[in-house]
Design a protein around this motif. Structure first.
Motif, PDB file in Angstrom:
ATOM      1  N   ALA A  66       0.073 -27.729  23.296  1.00 37.72           N
ATOM      2  CA  ALA A  66       0.265 -27.415  24.713  1.00 37.72           C
ATOM      3  C   ALA A  66      -0.723 -26.332  25.164  1.00 37.72           C
ATOM      4  CB  ALA A  66       1.691 -26.957  24.968  1.00 37.72           C
ATOM      5  N   GLN A  67      -1.599 -26.713  26.064  1.00 33.62           N
ATOM      6  CA  GLN A  67      -2.477 -25.718  26.662  1.00 33.62           C
ATOM      7  C   GLN A  67      -1.683 -24.965  27.722  1.00 33.62           C
ATOM      8  OE1 GLN A  67      -5.853 -28.095  27.932  1.00 33.62           O
ATOM      9  NE2 GLN A  67      -6.941 -27.567  26.063  1.00 33.62           N
ATOM     10  N   LEU A  68      -2.299 -23.953  28.308  1.00 30.71           N
ATOM     11  CA  LEU A  68      -1.596 -23.077  29.239  1.00 30.71           C
ATOM     12  C   LEU A  68      -0.873 -23.844  30.338  1.00 30.71           C
ATOM     13  CD1 LEU A  68      -0.907 -20.260  30.261  1.00 30.71           C
ATOM     14  CD2 LEU A  68      -3.063 -20.259  31.491  1.00 30.71           C
ATOM     15  N   ILE A  69      -1.564 -24.773  30.964  1.00 26.55           N
ATOM     16  CA  ILE A  69      -0.947 -25.491  32.083  1.00 26.55           C
ATOM     17  C   ILE A  69       0.220 -26.350  31.608  1.00 26.55           C
ATOM     18  CG2 ILE A  69      -2.495 -27.488  32.059  1.00 26.55           C
ATOM     19  CD1 ILE A  69      -2.473 -27.175  35.209  1.00 26.55           C
ATOM     20  N   ASN A  70       0.100 -26.935  30.404  1.00 28.34           N
ATOM     21  CA  ASN A  70       1.192 -27.738  29.857  1.00 28.34           C
ATOM     22  C   ASN A  70       2.383 -26.861  29.486  1.00 28.34           C
ATOM     23  OD1 ASN A  70      -1.594 -28.991  28.545  1.00 28.34           O
ATOM     24  ND2 ASN A  70      -0.297 -30.475  29.575  1.00 28.34           N
ATOM     25  N   ALA A  71       2.090 -25.706  28.909  1.00 25.75           N
ATOM     26  CA  ALA A  71       3.162 -24.790  28.524  1.00 25.75           C
ATOM     27  C   ALA A  71       3.910 -24.291  29.760  1.00 25.75           C
ATOM     28  CB  ALA A  71       2.594 -23.620  27.720  1.00 25.75           C
ATOM     29  N   ALA A  72       3.164 -23.992  30.813  1.00 19.78           N
ATOM     30  CA  ALA A  72       3.800 -23.544  32.063  1.00 19.78           C
ATOM     31  C   ALA A  72       4.662 -24.653  32.662  1.00 19.78           C
ATOM     32  CB  ALA A  72       2.737 -23.087  33.055  1.00 19.78           C
ATOM     33  N   ALA A  73       4.154 -25.881  32.636  1.00 15.19           N
ATOM     34  CA  ALA A  73       4.925 -27.013  33.162  1.00 15.19           C
ATOM     35  C   ALA A  73       6.193 -27.229  32.335  1.00 15.19           C
ATOM     36  CB  ALA A  73       4.067 -28.272  33.163  1.00 15.19           C
TER      37      ALA A  73
END
Length: 196
Positions: A156-163
């Motif tokens: 999970a990259q940052l945007i995926n982790a935030a989502a």
């Protein structure tokens, strides 16, 4: 290697940092995760025509070697002993035997380790890869505990982790906390006396 080279010219993710070092002399050093290291070498080739793969302690199979060479990735066998750098950046890779191989930037295959001490202390079940198991909303095996993002998914990259964090918050509130509030309200609710 001097402190602080990571994130400047020693990288982990070709999607995050490949563009910044495109068209330069790049190297990939094999890590503990064999499959990740081999994929990384193939990915880095998209950013430069000058890529060297240092298998380090990975014994390449004939097919793996052939695939890398076919893509134009040069393979330099031997144990990596040091990343040579100075105040201006990475200079190259030093091996146990042979000359230093000059490189302008490097990618290394990390071993991802979750910071899941709290979750494992609570007794959350782990999946086959050793990470906390969740459903698609981040719900763990422990009632009322959700775990989203990098703590359960190393890709999970940052945007995926935030989502994932947003999805977990919605599921936690919408399906767990509201249900608990409804149950609490029902337990304290009394039917009004019938009118005469």
């Amino acid at each position: 290697m001097r402190p602080g080279r990571r994130g400047q010219d020693v990288h982990f993710c070709p999607y995050c940092h490949g563009y910044e070092v495109r068209d330069s002399a790049l190297g990939v050093i094999g890590g503990e995760d064999r499959a990740f290291s081999l994929r990384q070498a193939q990915l880095i080739r998209q950013w430069s025509d000058d890529v060297v793969f240092f298998p380090h302690r990975i014994d390449l199979e004939a097919q793996e070697r052939e695939q890398l060479v076919a893509r134009g990735v040069r393979i330099v066998d031997g144990e990596v002993t040091r990343i040579v750098s100075d105040e201006t950046g990475v200079r190259g890779v030093e091996l146990a035997e042979g000359p230093m191989i000059r490189r302008a930037a490097l990618f290394v295959g990390p071993r991802f380790v979750p910071s899941d001490e709290l979750l494992t202390a609570l007794g959350c079940e782990l999946n086959d890869e050793g990470w906390v198991a969740t459903d698609r909303t981040g719900r763990t095996s422990i009632d009322g505990v959700w775990a989203p993002g990098n703590v359960v998914d190393h890709t999970a990259q940052l945007i995926n982790a935030a989502a994932a964090g947003s999805a977990a918050a919605i599921a936690l509130n919408n399906h767990y906390l509201v249900a608990a509030d409804v149950e609490k309200a029902l337990n304290g609710h009394t039917e009004p006396a019938p009118a005469n």
